[in-house]
Design an enzyme around this catalytic site. Structure first.
Site, PDB file in Angstrom:
ATOM      1  N   ASP A  31       0.919  -1.172  -0.041  1.00 38.46           N
ATOM      2  CA  ASP A  31       0.001   0.033  -0.013  1.00 38.46           C
ATOM      3  C   ASP A  31       0.807   1.505  -0.009  1.00 38.46           C
ATOM      4  O   ASP A  31       1.771   1.386   1.042  1.00 38.46           O
ATOM      5  CB  ASP A  31      -0.881   0.136   1.283  1.00 38.46           C
ATOM      6  CG  ASP A  31      -2.012   0.969   1.063  1.00 38.46           C
ATOM      7  OD1 ASP A  31      -2.192   1.622  -0.068  1.00 38.46           O
ATOM      8  OD2 ASP A  31      -2.981   0.783   1.947  1.00 38.46           O
ATOM      9  N   ASP A  32       0.725   2.148  -0.990  1.00 36.32           N
ATOM     10  CA  ASP A  32       1.326   3.432  -1.223  1.00 36.32           C
ATOM     11  C   ASP A  32       2.808   3.319  -1.226  1.00 36.32           C
ATOM     12  O   ASP A  32       3.692   3.992  -0.937  1.00 36.32           O
ATOM     13  CB  ASP A  32       1.031   4.368   0.176  1.00 36.32           C
ATOM     14  CG  ASP A  32      -0.330   4.719   0.110  1.00 36.32           C
ATOM     15  OD1 ASP A  32      -1.116   4.633  -0.761  1.00 36.32           O
ATOM     16  OD2 ASP A  32      -0.661   5.681   0.809  1.00 36.32           O
ATOM     17  N   CYS A  70      -6.227   3.661  -3.895  1.00 37.46           N
ATOM     18  CA  CYS A  70      -6.093   2.257  -3.737  1.00 37.46           C
ATOM     19  C   CYS A  70      -7.513   1.289  -3.922  1.00 37.46           C
ATOM     20  O   CYS A  70      -7.133   0.113  -4.545  1.00 37.46           O
ATOM     21  CB  CYS A  70      -5.916   2.072  -2.228  1.00 37.46           C
ATOM     22  SG  CYS A  70      -6.769   3.014  -1.294  1.00 37.46           S
ATOM     23  N   ARG A  74      -7.299  -2.210  -6.614  1.00 38.95           N
ATOM     24  CA  ARG A  74      -7.763  -3.410  -6.092  1.00 38.95           C
ATOM     25  C   ARG A  74      -8.794  -4.027  -7.094  1.00 38.95           C
ATOM     26  O   ARG A  74      -8.844  -5.276  -7.018  1.00 38.95           O
ATOM     27  CB  ARG A  74      -8.091  -3.308  -4.534  1.00 38.95           C
ATOM     28  CG  ARG A  74      -6.752  -2.979  -3.716  1.00 38.95           C
ATOM     29  CD  ARG A  74      -7.198  -2.517  -2.275  1.00 38.95           C
ATOM     30  NE  ARG A  74      -5.930  -1.439  -1.982  1.00 38.95           N
ATOM     31  CZ  ARG A  74      -4.711  -2.030  -1.234  1.00 38.95           C
ATOM     32  NH1 ARG A  74      -4.794  -3.390  -0.952  1.00 38.95           N
ATOM     33  NH2 ARG A  74      -3.924  -1.192  -1.026  1.00 38.95           N
ATOM     34  N   LYS A 123      -5.075  -5.892   3.733  1.00 39.04           N
ATOM     35  CA  LYS A 123      -6.391  -4.899   3.206  1.00 39.04           C
ATOM     36  C   LYS A 123      -7.062  -5.318   1.935  1.00 39.04           C
ATOM     37  O   LYS A 123      -6.527  -5.597   1.111  1.00 39.04           O
ATOM     38  CB  LYS A 123      -5.463  -3.657   2.873  1.00 39.04           C
ATOM     39  CG  LYS A 123      -6.462  -2.407   2.460  1.00 39.04           C
ATOM     40  CD  LYS A 123      -5.527  -1.131   2.254  1.00 39.04           C
ATOM     41  CE  LYS A 123      -6.199  -0.202   1.760  1.00 39.04           C
ATOM     42  NZ  LYS A 123      -5.497   1.248   1.587  1.00 39.04           N
ATOM     43  N   HIS A 125     -10.325  -3.457   1.130  1.00 39.71           N
ATOM     44  CA  HIS A 125     -10.724  -2.088   0.480  1.00 39.71           C
ATOM     45  C   HIS A 125     -11.565  -1.818  -0.748  1.00 39.71           C
ATOM     46  O   HIS A 125     -11.486  -1.440  -1.612  1.00 39.71           O
ATOM     47  CB  HIS A 125      -9.630  -1.317   0.231  1.00 39.71           C
ATOM     48  CG  HIS A 125      -9.899   0.244   0.620  1.00 39.71           C
ATOM     49  ND1 HIS A 125      -8.932   1.201   0.744  1.00 39.71           N
ATOM     50  CD2 HIS A 125     -10.981   1.226   0.861  1.00 39.71           C
ATOM     51  CE1 HIS A 125      -9.568   2.385   1.006  1.00 39.71           C
ATOM     52  NE2 HIS A 125     -10.734   2.438   1.277  1.00 39.71           N
ATOM     53  N   SER A 148      -8.151   1.178   4.480  1.00 37.06           N
ATOM     54  CA  SER A 148      -7.084   1.540   5.003  1.00 37.06           C
ATOM     55  C   SER A 148      -6.826   1.838   6.498  1.00 37.06           C
ATOM     56  O   SER A 148      -7.863   2.045   7.380  1.00 37.06           O
ATOM     57  CB  SER A 148      -7.130   2.962   4.107  1.00 37.06           C
ATOM     58  OG  SER A 148      -7.053   3.064   2.971  1.00 37.06           O
ATOM     59  N   HIS A 213       1.035   2.317   4.062  1.00 37.22           N
ATOM     60  CA  HIS A 213       0.123   3.523   4.152  1.00 37.22           C
ATOM     61  C   HIS A 213       0.379   4.189   5.769  1.00 37.22           C
ATOM     62  O   HIS A 213       0.565   3.593   6.411  1.00 37.22           O
ATOM     63  CB  HIS A 213      -1.013   2.995   3.981  1.00 37.22           C
ATOM     64  CG  HIS A 213      -2.264   3.991   3.646  1.00 37.22           C
ATOM     65  ND1 HIS A 213      -2.677   4.843   4.924  1.00 37.22           N
ATOM     66  CD2 HIS A 213      -2.978   4.161   2.931  1.00 37.22           C
ATOM     67  CE1 HIS A 213      -3.735   5.638   4.233  1.00 37.22           C
ATOM     68  NE2 HIS A 213      -3.962   5.060   3.190  1.00 37.22           N
ATOM     69  N   ASP A 265      -0.047  -0.527  -5.044  1.00 34.47           N
ATOM     70  CA  ASP A 265      -1.467  -0.184  -5.272  1.00 34.47           C
ATOM     71  C   ASP A 265      -1.582   1.219  -6.014  1.00 34.47           C
ATOM     72  O   ASP A 265      -2.216   1.439  -6.932  1.00 34.47           O
ATOM     73  CB  ASP A 265      -2.530  -0.327  -4.321  1.00 34.47           C
ATOM     74  CG  ASP A 265      -2.121   0.863  -3.091  1.00 34.47           C
ATOM     75  OD1 ASP A 265      -1.000   1.092  -3.104  1.00 34.47           O
ATOM     76  OD2 ASP A 265      -2.952   1.035  -2.271  1.00 34.47           O
ATOM     77  N   ASN A 266      -0.556   1.848  -5.610  1.00 37.41           N
ATOM     78  CA  ASN A 266      -0.177   3.214  -6.182  1.00 37.41           C
ATOM     79  C   ASN A 266       0.899   3.940  -5.717  1.00 37.41           C
ATOM     80  O   ASN A 266       1.770   3.228  -5.180  1.00 37.41           O
ATOM     81  CB  ASN A 266      -1.399   4.258  -5.997  1.00 37.41           C
ATOM     82  CG  ASN A 266      -1.857   4.179  -4.465  1.00 37.41           C
ATOM     83  OD1 ASN A 266      -2.865   3.968  -3.912  1.00 37.41           O
ATOM     84  ND2 ASN A 266      -0.858   4.599  -3.577  1.00 37.41           N
ATOM     85  N   LYS A 286       0.823   9.450  -5.362  1.00 40.11           N
ATOM     86  CA  LYS A 286      -0.442   9.107  -5.242  1.00 40.11           C
ATOM     87  C   LYS A 286      -1.352   9.857  -5.503  1.00 40.11           C
ATOM     88  O   LYS A 286      -1.258  11.131  -5.025  1.00 40.11           O
ATOM     89  CB  LYS A 286      -0.685   8.746  -3.618  1.00 40.11           C
ATOM     90  CG  LYS A 286      -1.947   7.990  -3.311  1.00 40.11           C
ATOM     91  CD  LYS A 286      -1.900   7.707  -1.975  1.00 40.11           C
ATOM     92  CE  LYS A 286      -3.325   7.569  -1.351  1.00 40.11           C
ATOM     93  NZ  LYS A 286      -3.337   6.905   0.042  1.00 40.11           N
TER      94      LYS A 286
END
Length: 634
Positions: A31-32, A70, A74, A123, A125, A148, A213, A265-266, A286
């Site tokens: 994540d991130d 995110c 996903r 996660k 989401h 998140s 994240h 994810d980003n 992001k």
């Protein structure tokens, strides 16, 4: 005849071997994590020896694309579709009515049909209502925070904000902020246990870390170990987790029959400073459709199948994961319903350097902002650098053409030198926009929606007068009438401190003066629910997004404004939008509905710091004055 038992045993053994020959699949989704946050892609302040080894033993994919935020990424992993095709344009929030439509056939469902054990750890989401949870989308088991790790609220009567840990469909515990320091360790234990429990049949593990994240919470054993603060510490713990997964596969002698895919994810959340990571040498982060927002560090490893130490610059992305995994598992993806991704296993196995798709498209919400084909990227509109970071519109003529092979940082606009390429890419973009983007797409499928969404645990939310009120089930906030005229430009209010606008009419009144033709006056929300009062080409625009299908209603003043101008915009009790300029009614239109939930994103004065509520010409910060601001519930 005496050989018959042996023949039968041999046949049975061959059948069993054929079943076990199906490859196992592990997708590790961070994540991130930015392009330059791990060693194989340039990180130096934090060490990632396990990812370094994974890259040495596998393939780096250097042009692999996710999405700006995110939930969209996903959805793309699960469905093989651009998020907008399945009506996932932005980020889902706790207790919301929408999620990934259960009618979509996920990668987990497709692999389960091929005999795979399936588990999701970490996660999710894609909606926190029972209908949307992983166990209803093809996964045998789920363990993790369903959104998140910063979407935290106090329980009724509680003193600390918490995050829910779900086991399958039930809340197993409520984790405090500090307890997040155990997340990576606990997730890793669940992931490796699933691998061990499933060793005798093919399995699919979707291991989606909450790290890195914010809030950043490295485990005790990793604190202070990197040279990049707590962010670097958490990256190093995440790398440790990758090592544990690889070691478990080796220990069980599953290594050579397992495809492991590592990606993010980003891009990095740049406005978080030292907690936000890096995408260098890419531009943006992001929330952006610059390369830094969507191009993510990706490694694929499968000993004996993927060449060790190989690098692929060929364009691919999260939309390609589902069809690729189905293909390597021996399945096929039907032509209907349409997906956007393609099988990239020939790319992974070194059989081709050609992209599996004609082009890659960069969506922000439902707006198509850029398209890439080969080395060429055509930017069609102004782009923020990331969530909360904007650039001057004057610096960004449109369209802009970049040669990413010659200049990865997207600095030199070569559109004037290549009008034929601009025209070709623009035609591709217009076709795709008509298909799944904008307001009237021809091939967009609906999101999932529930009528009476429930929060996973009883929450407290701030109310007018500083009092707290318990929220059970669908959160329908009490009206909050706010005089906001003391806020300064650039101000941000959390959702619970902002005017409460869900499920009813409201009005915005203010006086503005600016020389800017394009600017945000006030905004709150995202691509599925929210509102914005803004300027477009000198005209006043009032935009309301009203949920489920992410459609929006919009009215525009027929004339441009000049000098000090008093504005009143309202979504009235009769669900009509009305706009007045200097006391004169200038525009009206019917909205489909009220805003169905209080937007969970920040309220912003003079800017929009997250997913764009409206189709702004520019997200440049407002320059001028905004006075007498008041937002009231009708």
């Amino acid at each position: 005849m005496k050989f018959l038992p042996v023949l039968l045993l041999t046949a049975a053994f061959c059948g069993l071997s054929s079943l076990h020959a199906k490859p196992n699949v592990v997708v590790i989704f961070i994540d991130d994590l930015g392009y330059a946050d791990v060693g194989p892609f340039g990180a130096t302040k934090q060490k990632t020896p396990n990812l370094d080894r994974m890259a040495q033993e596998g393939m780096k994919l250097t042009s692999f694309y996710a999405a700006p935020v995110c939930s969209v990424s996903r959805a793309q992993v699960m469905t093989g579709c651009y998020g907008v095709r399945v009506s996932v344009p932005g980020v889902y929030f706790p207790g919301g009515p929408n999620g990934l439509n259960p009618k979509e056939e996920t990668v987990a469902e497709r692999l389960k049909a091929l005999g795979y054990a399936t588990a999701c750890v970490g996660k999710w989401h894609l909606g926190d209502q029972p209908e949307f949870l992983p166990t209803k989308q093809g996964f045998d088991h789920y363990f993790g925070i369903p959104y998140s790790n910063d979407m935290q609220y106090k329980t009724v009567g509680g003193s600390e904000v918490v995050s829910p840990i779900l086991r399958d469909e039930k809340v197993a515990e409520l984790m405090t902020d500090e307890q997040q320091s155990t997340l990576v360790e606990r997730y890793t234990a669940e992931a490796t246990k699933f691998i061990k429990d499933s060793k005798d049949r093919p399995f699919f593990l979707y291991f989606a870390h909450s790290a890195v994240h914010t809030p950043i919470h490295p485990g005790a054993a990793f604190r202070g170990k990197s040279s990049n603060g707590r962010f670097g510490d958490w990256v190093e713990e995440m790398d440790w987790s990758v090592g544990k997964v690889l070691a478990t596969l080796q220990e069980l002698k599953l290594d050579e029959n397992t495809l492991v895919l590592f990606t993010s994810d980003n891009g990095p959340w740049l406005t978080k400073g030292a907690d936000g990571g890096s995408a260098l040498p890419l531009r943006g982060g992001k929330g952006s459709t610059w390369e830094g927002g969507m191009r993510v560090p990706t490694i694929a490893r499968w000993p004996g199948k993927i060449k060790a130490g190989s690098v692929s610059p060929t364009v691919a992305g999260t939309i390609d994961i589902m069809p690729t995994l189905v293909a390597v598992a021996g399945g096929t993806v039907a032509a209907e319903p349409v997906i956007d991704g393609r099988d990239i296993s020939p790319q992974l196995f070194g059989k081709t350097t050609e992209a599996a798709r004609e082009a890659h498209y960069y969506f922000s919400g439902y707006k198509l902002q850029a398209v890439r084909q080969g080395p060429w990227k055509l930017a069609l509109s102004s782009q923020p650098l990331g969530m909360g970071k904007v650039e001057s519109a004057e610096e960004m003529p449109n369209p802009r053409l970049y040669n990413l092979e010659e200049e990865i940082g997207e600095v030199t606009n070569v559109a004037a030198k290549h009008p034929d390429i601009v025209a070709s890419l623009r035609a591709l973009a217009e076709k795709k926009e008509a298909e799944i983007g904008g307001n009237h797409p021809t091939s967009r499928r609906p999101a999932g929606e529930v009528a009476n969404p429930q929060t996973l645990y009883p929450m407290e939310s701030k109310r007018a007068g500083g009092k707290a009120k318990a929220e059970k089930g669908a959160t329908k906030p009490a009206v909050k009438t706010s005089a906001l005229n003391e806020l300064k430009l650039g101000a941000v209010l959390a959702s619970t401190d902002a005017p409460q606008v869900a499920n009813g009419g409201f009005s915005i009144a203010c006086t503005v003066e600016t020389q800017q033709p394009d600017a945000v006056i006030v905004a709150q929300g995202g691509a599925s629910a929210g509102y914005a009062l803004h300027l477009r080409g000198g005209h006043v625009v009032f935009t309301v997004r009203h949920g489920a299908d992410a459609e929006f209603a919009e009215i525009v003043s027929p004339d441009k404004i000049a000098g000090s101008t008093k504005l009143v915009a309202e979504l009235a009790a009769d669900k009509r939008l009305r706009l007045s300029v200097n006391g004169k009614a200038v525009a009206t239109a019917k909205a489909k509905s009220f805003i169905p939930r209080q937007p969970a994103e920040d309220f912003c004065l003079g800017h929009d710091n997250q997913v764009a509520v409206a189709n702004y010409q520019s997200k440049e910060a407002f320059k001028g004055t905004i006075g007498g601001l008041n937002i009231t519930r009708q």
